[in-house]
Write a protein that holds these residues in place. Structure first.
Motif, short mmCIF file in Angstrom:
data_model
loop_
_atom_site.label_atom_id
_atom_site.label_comp_id
_atom_site.label_asym_id
_atom_site.label_seq_id
_atom_site.Cartn_x
_atom_site.Cartn_y
_atom_site.Cartn_z
N SER A 1 0.82 -1.21 0.00
CA SER A 1 0.00 0.00 0.00
C SER A 1 0.85 1.26 0.00
CB SER A 1 -0.96 -0.01 1.18
OG SER A 1 -0.27 -0.39 2.35
N LYS A 2 2.12 1.10 0.40
CA LYS A 2 2.98 2.28 0.38
C LYS A 2 3.86 2.31 -0.86
CE LYS A 2 4.69 3.63 4.45
NZ LYS A 2 5.43 3.52 5.71
N SER A 3 3.63 1.36 -1.78
CA SER A 3 4.41 1.25 -3.02
C SER A 3 5.90 1.17 -2.77
CB SER A 3 4.19 2.42 -3.97
OG SER A 3 2.88 2.80 -4.03
N ARG A 4 6.29 0.50 -1.69
CA ARG A 4 7.73 0.33 -1.47
C ARG A 4 8.10 -1.08 -1.89
NH1 ARG A 4 8.32 1.95 4.67
NH2 ARG A 4 7.75 -0.24 4.70
N PHE A 5 9.39 -1.24 -2.17
CA PHE A 5 9.82 -2.61 -2.45
C PHE A 5 9.84 -3.38 -1.14
CE2 PHE A 5 11.63 -0.41 -6.13
CZ PHE A 5 11.08 -1.22 -7.12
N ILE A 6 9.54 -4.65 -1.25
CA ILE A 6 9.55 -5.46 -0.04
C ILE A 6 11.00 -5.78 0.28
CG2 ILE A 6 8.79 -7.66 0.95
CD1 ILE A 6 6.69 -7.57 -1.47
N SER A 7 11.42 -5.39 1.48
CA SER A 7 12.80 -5.70 1.85
C SER A 7 12.83 -7.11 2.42
CB SER A 7 13.31 -4.70 2.86
OG SER A 7 12.40 -4.58 3.91
N LEU A 8 14.03 -7.68 2.49
CA LEU A 8 14.13 -9.07 2.93
C LEU A 8 13.69 -9.24 4.37
CD1 LEU A 8 17.37 -10.27 1.15
CD2 LEU A 8 15.03 -11.05 0.78
N GLY A 9 14.19 -8.39 5.22
CA GLY A 9 13.77 -8.47 6.61
C GLY A 9 12.69 -7.45 6.89
N ILE A 10 12.03 -7.61 8.03
CA ILE A 10 11.04 -6.61 8.41
C ILE A 10 11.71 -5.65 9.38
CG2 ILE A 10 8.76 -6.24 9.44
CD1 ILE A 10 8.17 -9.21 8.77
N LYS A 11 11.60 -4.36 9.10
CA LYS A 11 12.26 -3.36 9.95
C LYS A 11 11.71 -3.39 11.36
CE LYS A 11 13.32 0.18 6.54
NZ LYS A 11 12.24 0.59 5.65
N LYS A 12 12.57 -3.12 12.32
CA LYS A 12 12.14 -3.13 13.73
C LYS A 12 10.99 -2.16 13.96
CE LYS A 12 13.35 -2.97 18.53
NZ LYS A 12 12.31 -2.02 18.83
N LYS A 13 11.12 -1.00 13.32
CA LYS A 13 10.10 0.04 13.48
C LYS A 13 8.72 -0.49 13.02
CE LYS A 13 9.54 4.30 11.32
NZ LYS A 13 9.55 4.19 9.95
N ASP A 14 8.75 -1.20 11.89
CA ASP A 14 7.49 -1.75 11.37
C ASP A 14 6.96 -2.84 12.29
OD1 ASP A 14 7.79 -0.01 9.33
OD2 ASP A 14 8.24 -1.50 7.78
N LYS A 15 7.90 -3.67 12.78
CA LYS A 15 7.50 -4.75 13.69
C LYS A 15 6.82 -4.19 14.93
CE LYS A 15 10.37 -8.67 12.98
NZ LYS A 15 11.29 -9.66 13.37
#
Ligand SMILES: Nc1ncnc2c1ncn2[C@@H]1O[C@H](COP(=O)(O)OP(=O)(O)OP(=O)(O)O)[C@@H](O)[C@H]1O
Ligand SMILES: [Mg+2]
Length: 264
Positions: free
Chosen positions: A110-124
């Motif tokens: 929904s944010k049109s970002r590429f999916i990074s391999l790991g999930i950022k701590k902030k997002d978690k």
């Protein structure tokens, strides 16, 4: 906000199976409107959502979202602005992925970002906080595979996924109909909280007439591809279940006939 004008859709046109599913639909939603929709089986409720979300294109008419003409915009592009839940809890999530992976996927999409391999701590941290608000204990099970959750838990997570980034409109197609009554109540409570907190413009098809009155600020009744009643304001808060059924009968000359109907 969402403005629908002269929307028409006929299936199998020109054949013996011809079905006019959408017969000149017109309405405008105001920002923050929470509309409940009831109607008989085959009234065109899901078709209306299919047209708004772009699953089907309409034959005629126009769909404007925040002033933008999305009538012919492809479904994948609309998905950025339109959240949708279905009756089937299996739809909308990836069962072999974990809760946090599912959330990360919809968040990045929904944010049109590429999916990074790991999930950022902030997002978690954000996911954990949002999951905790569901009050289902899922914040401690973020690495559990989606497929292992109950239907109600899945619908709650799907609701989160659809609203992590606030959609311009949220479409709920009987999203509690497949759940047992206690779980359905829970998911409805969560729906109410999320919609109110983020002031999301929402349309909810329901077979539960009491919920249609209890939730939201506006109720539409559909019959034979038409919106036959659109009730809002003062009058609505006085209505009881029987009043709605009577109104339906008066407008359509037949009783509301839905195989999943719940009157209380
Ligand atoms: N893909 C399709 N092909 C052909 N006919 C369709 C299609 N989708 C819907 N219809 C028909 O259009 C009409 C409206 O269907 P729709 O699914 O919108 O009803 P509904 O109001 O959601 O009913 P329900 O309460 O049973 O979910 C029905 O007669 C249905 O058979
Ligand atoms: Mg339907």
């Amino acid at each position: 906000m969402l403005r629908i004008s002269h929307l028409k859709k006929t299936f199998n046109a020109g054949t013996v199976n011809e079905k006019v599913a959408m017969n000149d639909i017109n309405f405008t939603l105001n920002p923050g409107d929470f509309v409940t929709i009831i109607g008989s089986n085959g009234a065109g409720k899901s078709t209306l959502f299919n047209l708004i979300s772009g699953y089907f294109l309409s034959d005629e008419g126009k769909i404007l979202l925040d002033g933008q003409d999305i009538t012919f915009m492809p479904e994948y592009k609309r998905a950025k602005y339109i959240g949708r839940l279905f009756q089937d809890p299996l739809k909308g999530t990836a069962p072999s992925m974990t809760i946090e992976e599912n959330l990360a996927l919809s968040y990045s999409r929904s944010k049109s970002r590429f999916i990074s391999l790991g999930i950022k701590k902030k997002d978690k941290d954000l996911f954990r906080e949002r999951l905790a608000q569901l009050d289902l204990g899922l914040e401690d099970r973020m690495k559990t595979k989606m497929g292992l959750l109950s239907g109600g838990q899945r619908q709650a997570v799907t609701l989160l996924m659809s609203t992590l980034v606030v959609p311009k409109v949220l479409l709920l197609d009987e999203h509690t109909a497949a759940l047992d009554p206690a779980t359905a109540d829970k998911v409805l409570r969560i729906t109410k909280e999320i919609v109110a907190e983020k002031n999301i413009t929402t349309m909810m098809i329901t077979h539960n007439i009491q919920s249609a009155l209890d939730l939201g600020n506006r109720t539409m009744m559909m019959d034979s591809g038409k919106v036959i009643l659109d009730i809002k304001g003062e009058g609505r808060s006085q209505l009881q279940v029987q009043d709605l059924l009577d109104l339906f009968k008066k407008e359509s000359n037949k009783a509301l006939d839905n195989d999943r109907i719940l009157l209380s």
